[in-house]
Design a protein around this motif. Sequence first.
Motif, PDB file in Angstrom:
ATOM      1  N   LEU A   1       0.755  -1.318   0.004  1.00 57.66           N
ATOM      2  CA  LEU A   1      -0.240  -0.135  -0.522  1.00 57.66           C
ATOM      3  C   LEU A   1       0.755   1.366   0.039  1.00 57.66           C
ATOM      4  O   LEU A   1       1.004   2.603  -0.245  1.00 57.66           O
ATOM      5  CB  LEU A   1      -0.670   0.002   0.895  1.00 57.66           C
ATOM      6  N   MET A   2       1.985   1.005   0.390  1.00 61.51           N
ATOM      7  CA  MET A   2       2.828   2.660   0.730  1.00 61.51           C
ATOM      8  C   MET A   2       3.442   2.588  -0.520  1.00 61.51           C
ATOM      9  O   MET A   2       3.826   3.901  -1.617  1.00 61.51           O
ATOM     10  CB  MET A   2       4.367   2.179   1.787  1.00 61.51           C
ATOM     11  N   ALA A   3       3.991   1.676  -0.838  1.00 58.92           N
ATOM     12  CA  ALA A   3       4.301   1.443  -2.354  1.00 58.92           C
ATOM     13  C   ALA A   3       3.463   2.506  -3.505  1.00 58.92           C
ATOM     14  O   ALA A   3       3.428   2.587  -4.608  1.00 58.92           O
ATOM     15  CB  ALA A   3       4.615   0.230  -2.769  1.00 58.92           C
ATOM     16  N   GLY A   4       2.784   1.739  -3.443  1.00 59.19           N
ATOM     17  CA  GLY A   4       1.331   2.294  -4.351  1.00 59.19           C
ATOM     18  C   GLY A   4       0.890   4.227  -3.993  1.00 59.19           C
ATOM     19  O   GLY A   4       0.883   4.656  -4.805  1.00 59.19           O
ATOM     20  N   ALA A   5       1.258   4.587  -3.073  1.00 60.50           N
ATOM     21  CA  ALA A   5       0.686   5.651  -2.785  1.00 60.50           C
ATOM     22  C   ALA A   5       2.303   6.451  -3.436  1.00 60.50           C
ATOM     23  O   ALA A   5       1.825   7.355  -3.990  1.00 60.50           O
ATOM     24  CB  ALA A   5       0.766   5.521  -0.926  1.00 60.50           C
ATOM     25  N   SER A   6       2.914   5.497  -2.725  1.00 65.03           N
ATOM     26  CA  SER A   6       4.259   6.345  -3.767  1.00 65.03           C
ATOM     27  C   SER A   6       4.033   6.422  -5.039  1.00 65.03           C
ATOM     28  O   SER A   6       4.544   7.243  -6.076  1.00 65.03           O
ATOM     29  CB  SER A   6       5.738   6.258  -3.163  1.00 65.03           C
ATOM     30  N   THR A   7       4.194   5.448  -5.481  1.00 63.83           N
ATOM     31  CA  THR A   7       3.837   5.793  -7.345  1.00 63.83           C
ATOM     32  C   THR A   7       2.489   6.217  -7.814  1.00 63.83           C
ATOM     33  O   THR A   7       2.608   6.906  -9.175  1.00 63.83           O
ATOM     34  CB  THR A   7       3.163   3.582  -7.702  1.00 63.83           C
ATOM     35  N   ALA A   8       1.291   6.227  -7.320  1.00 65.06           N
ATOM     36  CA  ALA A   8       0.633   7.015  -6.898  1.00 65.06           C
ATOM     37  C   ALA A   8       1.202   8.676  -7.423  1.00 65.06           C
ATOM     38  O   ALA A   8       0.104   9.340  -8.241  1.00 65.06           O
ATOM     39  CB  ALA A   8      -0.794   6.743  -6.226  1.00 65.06           C
ATOM     40  N   SER A   9       1.437   9.093  -6.148  1.00 61.31           N
ATOM     41  CA  SER A   9       1.855  10.337  -6.239  1.00 61.31           C
ATOM     42  C   SER A   9       3.071  10.714  -7.542  1.00 61.31           C
ATOM     43  O   SER A   9       3.173  12.106  -8.381  1.00 61.31           O
ATOM     44  CB  SER A   9       2.757  11.225  -5.210  1.00 61.31           C
ATOM     45  N   SER A  10       3.946   9.925  -7.650  1.00 63.98           N
ATOM     46  CA  SER A  10       4.659  10.221  -8.859  1.00 63.98           C
ATOM     47  C   SER A  10       4.132   9.514 -10.273  1.00 63.98           C
ATOM     48  O   SER A  10       4.086  10.373 -11.095  1.00 63.98           O
ATOM     49  CB  SER A  10       5.917   8.813  -8.985  1.00 63.98           C
ATOM     50  N   ALA A  11       2.607   9.393 -10.038  1.00 65.25           N
ATOM     51  CA  ALA A  11       1.600   9.492 -11.508  1.00 65.25           C
ATOM     52  C   ALA A  11       0.592  10.971 -11.623  1.00 65.25           C
ATOM     53  O   ALA A  11       0.485  11.040 -12.917  1.00 65.25           O
ATOM     54  CB  ALA A  11       0.199   8.387 -10.925  1.00 65.25           C
ATOM     55  N   ALA A  12       0.812  11.618 -10.877  1.00 64.82           N
ATOM     56  CA  ALA A  12       0.507  13.209 -10.955  1.00 64.82           C
ATOM     57  C   ALA A  12       1.621  13.539 -12.415  1.00 64.82           C
ATOM     58  O   ALA A  12       1.212  14.550 -12.176  1.00 64.82           O
ATOM     59  CB  ALA A  12       0.890  13.124  -9.504  1.00 64.82           C
ATOM     60  N   ALA A  13       2.429  12.932 -12.634  1.00 63.47           N
ATOM     61  CA  ALA A  13       3.379  14.031 -13.254  1.00 63.47           C
ATOM     62  C   ALA A  13       2.892  13.334 -14.649  1.00 63.47           C
ATOM     63  O   ALA A  13       2.208  12.073 -15.060  1.00 63.47           O
ATOM     64  CB  ALA A  13       4.918  12.942 -13.529  1.00 63.47           C
ATOM     65  N   GLN A  14       3.054  14.692 -15.627  1.00 63.30           N
ATOM     66  CA  GLN A  14       1.962  14.454 -16.549  1.00 63.30           C
ATOM     67  C   GLN A  14       2.927  15.047 -18.070  1.00 63.30           C
ATOM     68  O   GLN A  14       4.033  15.656 -17.538  1.00 63.30           O
ATOM     69  CB  GLN A  14       1.068  14.549 -16.666  1.00 63.30           C
ATOM     70  N   CYS A  15       3.171  14.480 -19.195  1.00 63.61           N
ATOM     71  CA  CYS A  15       3.851  14.237 -20.346  1.00 63.61           C
ATOM     72  C   CYS A  15       2.573  15.050 -20.869  1.00 63.61           C
ATOM     73  O   CYS A  15       1.514  14.750 -20.879  1.00 63.61           O
ATOM     74  CB  CYS A  15       4.182  14.101 -20.510  1.00 63.61           C
ATOM     75  N   GLY A  16       3.171  16.034 -22.555  1.00 68.17           N
ATOM     76  CA  GLY A  16       2.737  16.546 -23.032  1.00 68.17           C
ATOM     77  C   GLY A  16       3.355  17.730 -23.750  1.00 68.17           C
ATOM     78  O   GLY A  16       3.982  17.713 -24.107  1.00 68.17           O
ATOM     79  N   ARG A  17       2.461  18.646 -24.792  1.00 62.40           N
ATOM     80  CA  ARG A  17       3.068  19.139 -25.693  1.00 62.40           C
ATOM     81  C   ARG A  17       2.327  21.093 -24.630  1.00 62.40           C
ATOM     82  O   ARG A  17       1.286  20.986 -23.827  1.00 62.40           O
ATOM     83  CB  ARG A  17       1.984  19.432 -26.714  1.00 62.40           C
ATOM     84  N   ALA A  18       3.727  21.947 -24.745  1.00 66.45           N
ATOM     85  CA  ALA A  18       3.244  23.175 -24.223  1.00 66.45           C
ATOM     86  C   ALA A  18       4.015  24.594 -24.769  1.00 66.45           C
ATOM     87  O   ALA A  18       4.546  23.925 -26.041  1.00 66.45           O
ATOM     88  CB  ALA A  18       4.841  23.037 -22.572  1.00 66.45           C
ATOM     89  N   SER A  19       2.526  24.871 -24.856  1.00 62.73           N
ATOM     90  CA  SER A  19       3.127  26.585 -25.094  1.00 62.73           C
ATOM     91  C   SER A  19       3.795  27.737 -25.014  1.00 62.73           C
ATOM     92  O   SER A  19       3.836  27.052 -23.296  1.00 62.73           O
ATOM     93  CB  SER A  19       1.941  26.897 -26.540  1.00 62.73           C
ATOM     94  N   TRP A  20       3.917  28.956 -25.086  1.00 67.16           N
ATOM     95  CA  TRP A  20       4.003  30.308 -24.478  1.00 67.16           C
ATOM     96  C   TRP A  20       2.752  31.299 -25.007  1.00 67.16           C
ATOM     97  O   TRP A  20       2.998  31.173 -26.041  1.00 67.16           O
ATOM     98  CB  TRP A  20       5.935  30.221 -25.050  1.00 67.16           C
TER      99      TRP A  20
END
Length: 120
Positions: free
Chosen positions: A18-37
């Motif tokens: 469960l603790m390993a799942g919690a740390s994985t969930a917080s890193s799952a908040a990382a998101q990749c995609g396209r960015a503009s300015w």
Amino acid sequence: MKKTNRTALVAVTVAAGLMAGASTASSAAAQCGRASWYALHSRTASGERMNPAALTAAHRTLPFGTKLKVTNKNNGRSVVVRINDRGPFVRGRVLDLSRGAANQLGFIGSGHTAVCMARV
């Protein structure tokens, strides 16, 4: 006694999972995609005046004030920005960065780039 030890071992293993799942969930908040300015001089959705030189960004759903570490996947450069606006409103983009943040990430000329972002 052996049954008690097995039960304790199972409980510890489940808790560790469960603790390993919690740390994985917080890193799952990382998101990749396209960015503009963008570089406007109007007010942002948070009510503050847009400062193109500031290290700020627009995101569709993150709360105002959230800090993100944004990394340009093409050159590895990173910057920490603060969410102060809503957007982007272009399909396929996950983040609109201020001109200052885009400059530090090195994609002013191209207008958009591939990024990964994670909460700080």
